[in-house]
Design a protein around this motif. Structure first.
Motif, mmCIF file in Angstrom:
data_model
loop_
_atom_site.group_PDB
_atom_site.id
_atom_site.type_symbol
_atom_site.label_atom_id
_atom_site.label_comp_id
_atom_site.label_asym_id
_atom_site.label_seq_id
_atom_site.Cartn_x
_atom_site.Cartn_y
_atom_site.Cartn_z
ATOM 1 N N ALA A 1 0.801 -1.168 -0.094
ATOM 2 C CA ALA A 1 -0.082 -0.106 0.099
ATOM 3 C C ALA A 1 0.853 1.257 0.026
ATOM 4 C CB ALA A 1 -0.987 -0.054 1.219
ATOM 5 N N ARG B 1 1.396 4.233 -2.800
ATOM 6 C CA ARG B 1 1.211 5.680 -2.347
ATOM 7 C C ARG B 1 2.471 6.348 -2.914
ATOM 8 N NH1 ARG B 1 2.389 6.921 3.466
ATOM 9 N NH2 ARG B 1 4.468 6.524 2.625
ATOM 10 N N SER C 1 -5.161 1.848 -3.294
ATOM 11 C CA SER C 1 -4.785 0.601 -3.530
ATOM 12 C C SER C 1 -6.352 -0.250 -3.065
ATOM 13 C CB SER C 1 -3.808 0.070 -2.466
ATOM 14 O OG SER C 1 -3.984 0.218 -1.152
ATOM 15 N N LEU D 1 -7.854 -4.140 -1.663
ATOM 16 C CA LEU D 1 -7.434 -5.392 -0.981
ATOM 17 C C LEU D 1 -8.065 -6.421 -1.612
ATOM 18 C CD1 LEU D 1 -7.229 -4.270 3.015
ATOM 19 C CD2 LEU D 1 -5.378 -4.508 1.250
ATOM 20 N N ILE E 1 -3.062 -0.176 7.156
ATOM 21 C CA ILE E 1 -2.879 0.724 5.840
ATOM 22 C C ILE E 1 -3.577 1.923 5.962
ATOM 23 C CG2 ILE E 1 -3.568 0.951 3.547
ATOM 24 C CD1 ILE E 1 -3.400 -2.398 3.538
ATOM 25 N N CYS F 1 -1.610 5.342 5.382
ATOM 26 C CA CYS F 1 -2.005 6.107 4.036
ATOM 27 C C CYS F 1 -3.404 6.876 4.413
ATOM 28 C CB CYS F 1 -2.096 5.137 2.945
ATOM 29 S SG CYS F 1 -0.496 4.003 2.739
ATOM 30 N N TYR G 1 -5.364 9.461 0.082
ATOM 31 C CA TYR G 1 -5.237 7.926 -0.392
ATOM 32 C C TYR G 1 -6.501 7.160 -0.518
ATOM 33 C CZ TYR G 1 -2.905 3.355 -0.768
ATOM 34 O OH TYR G 1 -2.277 2.241 -1.085
ATOM 35 N N LEU H 1 -8.565 3.773 -0.442
ATOM 36 C CA LEU H 1 -8.633 2.438 0.145
ATOM 37 C C LEU H 1 -10.046 1.943 -0.319
ATOM 38 C CD1 LEU H 1 -6.773 0.271 1.381
ATOM 39 C CD2 LEU H 1 -7.699 0.948 3.518
#
Length: 484
Positions: free
Chosen positions: A194, A198, A205, A207, A248, A252, A256, A258
């Motif tokens: 991750a 970045r 990102s 998962l 994460i 981040c 960012y 996720l």
């Protein structure tokens, strides 16, 4: 569901009428602040283009492949799987993060990849994955004597013949139950991936918690039979996923992005992940305040009984359905599950992937509130520029705005392979083959058949071995000449 997590009611008012094109072209702002220019998402598809021993981004191939996707006017690109442990791959050729990835030389490749993918204004996030027990020998860098990993020591079962059992034992073997140290290392690897995304300049990102990979193995009672903090109850089966999301996000923070990709079910019968438990997993993700969108898919590599996995030999639609207020199109494979998520009044966007082919089908799913984002996978391989050329193109009316009608030819060849672990994987090889064509600067070949792809792979493997042998002989000869 809707912009910045606000609920958007279905488009029922005639005064607020939006066309199918308007609906899929509408921008969406994620909770992290990332603005998507429209609702079409290029799904993660394994490109299988990276090369050993380090499996770093193959920029010479990605310059062709990701340039096409960047120019296609998607709202979001999700990369193919990036494995977080160089020892464990699901298939040879995936990109991987490893301890040396942060070196200036390799980081430069990652930054160039991010630049290529986002050159035309479409944000791109990196899908992070670990295959767990679905890691065949020889795919990654793990020694043959090293077992694959799994929450519990549950071997894969695919077929009942002695040949199936022999093939599975040879390729996968019996997985090792992960120790707490193994789990800690896995968390560290995901977090590194991750952070790598970045620092390289990607927008975020995702998962990979679906399709029988490691995270979904922890989420399913079939493969997670632990009795410690990581299993034993539905809540504890989510411990690893929750830990990854928290760690994460701590490293981040926004802007960012996720995301998590989840199964609607794993199709493993009564001992597998049931829909109600899957819904509770989604509930945590959409209410935890750390996730920007959830992608819904289904099934796994062990039991190919979902609509997604059964769709290879079936021809896709050749005529776009009409949008009607009285009847919903329900084009996506996992619409029923998405409708149950809709009942939660999810405060974050939901992406539905699998089965979409027509502009009207995609627009209907958004208009009805079933989902906010439309994932395109196989269509993005066969027609990589489908959004720009067709779906968002006003020159195509609704009746003709759809992906090419297609089915994977030569299914008979896959069916005649006596080992299901081999035959069952051949249809997806058709799409790997076409991504390799795109990476080489060619166009996709929708008419390539399974037997053609099979024997082409054998030929390419032999040619690579011969060229490598000739290169070694040439170098050895040059070295000998230099010594005389």
């Amino acid at each position: 569901m809707g912009d910045a997590g606000n609920i958007v009611e279905p488009n029922t008012s005639k005064d607020n009428f939006k066309s199918a094109t308007d609906l899929i072209a509408e921008p969406l702002t994620l909770p992290c602040g990332l603005r998507l220019p429209n609702r079409l998402v290029k799904c993660p598809m394994q490109e299988t283009l990276a090369e050993p021993p380090n499996f770093d981004p193959p920029i010479h191939k990605f310059k062709n492949l990701y340039k096409k996707w960047s120019q296609a006017q998607y709202g979001l690109l999700i990369t193919g799987q990036v494995q977080v442990d160089i020892r464990f791959f699901s298939i040879a050729g995936d990109v991987c993060t490893h301890p040396d990835s942060t070196s200036p030389e390799i980081m430069a490749k990652w930054k160039e990849w991010a630049s290529i993918a986002q050159a035309d204004g479409t944000p791109c996030i990196v899908q992070l994955a670990h295959p767990g027990r679905m890691s065949p020998a020889g795919a990654g860098n793990r020694p043959k004597e090293m077992q694959a990993l799994c929450p519990s020591s549950v071997p894969v079962k695919l077929g009942d013949t002695w040949l199936d059992k022999l093939a599975l034992d040879t390729l996968l073997g019996t997985p090792k139950e992960m120790t707490l140290e193994d789990i800690d290392q896995t968390v560290e690897n995901f977090v590194r991936g991750a952070v790598m995304a970045r620092d390289a300049g990607f927008a975020g990102s995702q998962l990979h918690g679906a399709h029988g990979f490691l995270l979904s193995q922890f989420l399913s009672p079939h493969t997670n039979r632990r009795t410690d903090d990581y299993g034993g109850t539905p809540e504890k089966r989510m411990t690893l996923l929750k830990r990854l999301v928290r760690e994460i996000r701590a490293r981040c923070p926004p802007p960012y992005c996720l995301s998590v990709k989840l199964n609607s079910g794993d199709y493993m019968g009564t001992e597998g992940l049931q829909q109600q438990e899957a819904l509770e997993q989604v509930r945590w993700l959409v209410t935890c305040g750390m996730i920007d969108f959830v992608e819904i898919s289904g099934g796994n590599a062990e039991q190919k009984t979902s609509k997604l996995h059964n769709s290879f030999p079936t021809k896709t639609i050749s005529q776009a359905p009409k949008m009607l207020e009285s009847t919903r199109i329900r084009e996506g494979f996992f619409t029923e599950f998405a409708e149950k998520i809709q009942a939660m009044k999810s405060p974050i966007p939901i992406q539905l992937s699998g089965g979409f082919r027509s502009r009207t089908g995609m627009a209907d799913a958004i208009d009805s509130g079933v989902c906010d984002l439309i994932g395109l996978g196989r269509a993005a391989v066969l027609e990589p520029e489908l959004p720009r050329k067709v779906l968002l193109n006003a020159d195509f009316d609704d009746d003709h705005a759809l992906g090419m009608s297609h089915k994977v030819r030569g299914q008979w060849f896959a069916n005649m392979i006596p080992a299901k672990v081999v035959g069952g994987s051949l249809p997806i090889e058709f799409f790997y083959y076409n991504m390799r064509r795109l990476g080489s600067g060619l166009v996709s070949d929708p008419n390539a058949s399974i037997p053609f792809v099979f024997f082409n792979n054998i030929w390419e493997g032999l040619r690579s071995s011969i060229l490598a042998a000739l290169q070694r002989l040439t170098l050895a000869r040059a070295a000998t000449t230099g010594q005389t």
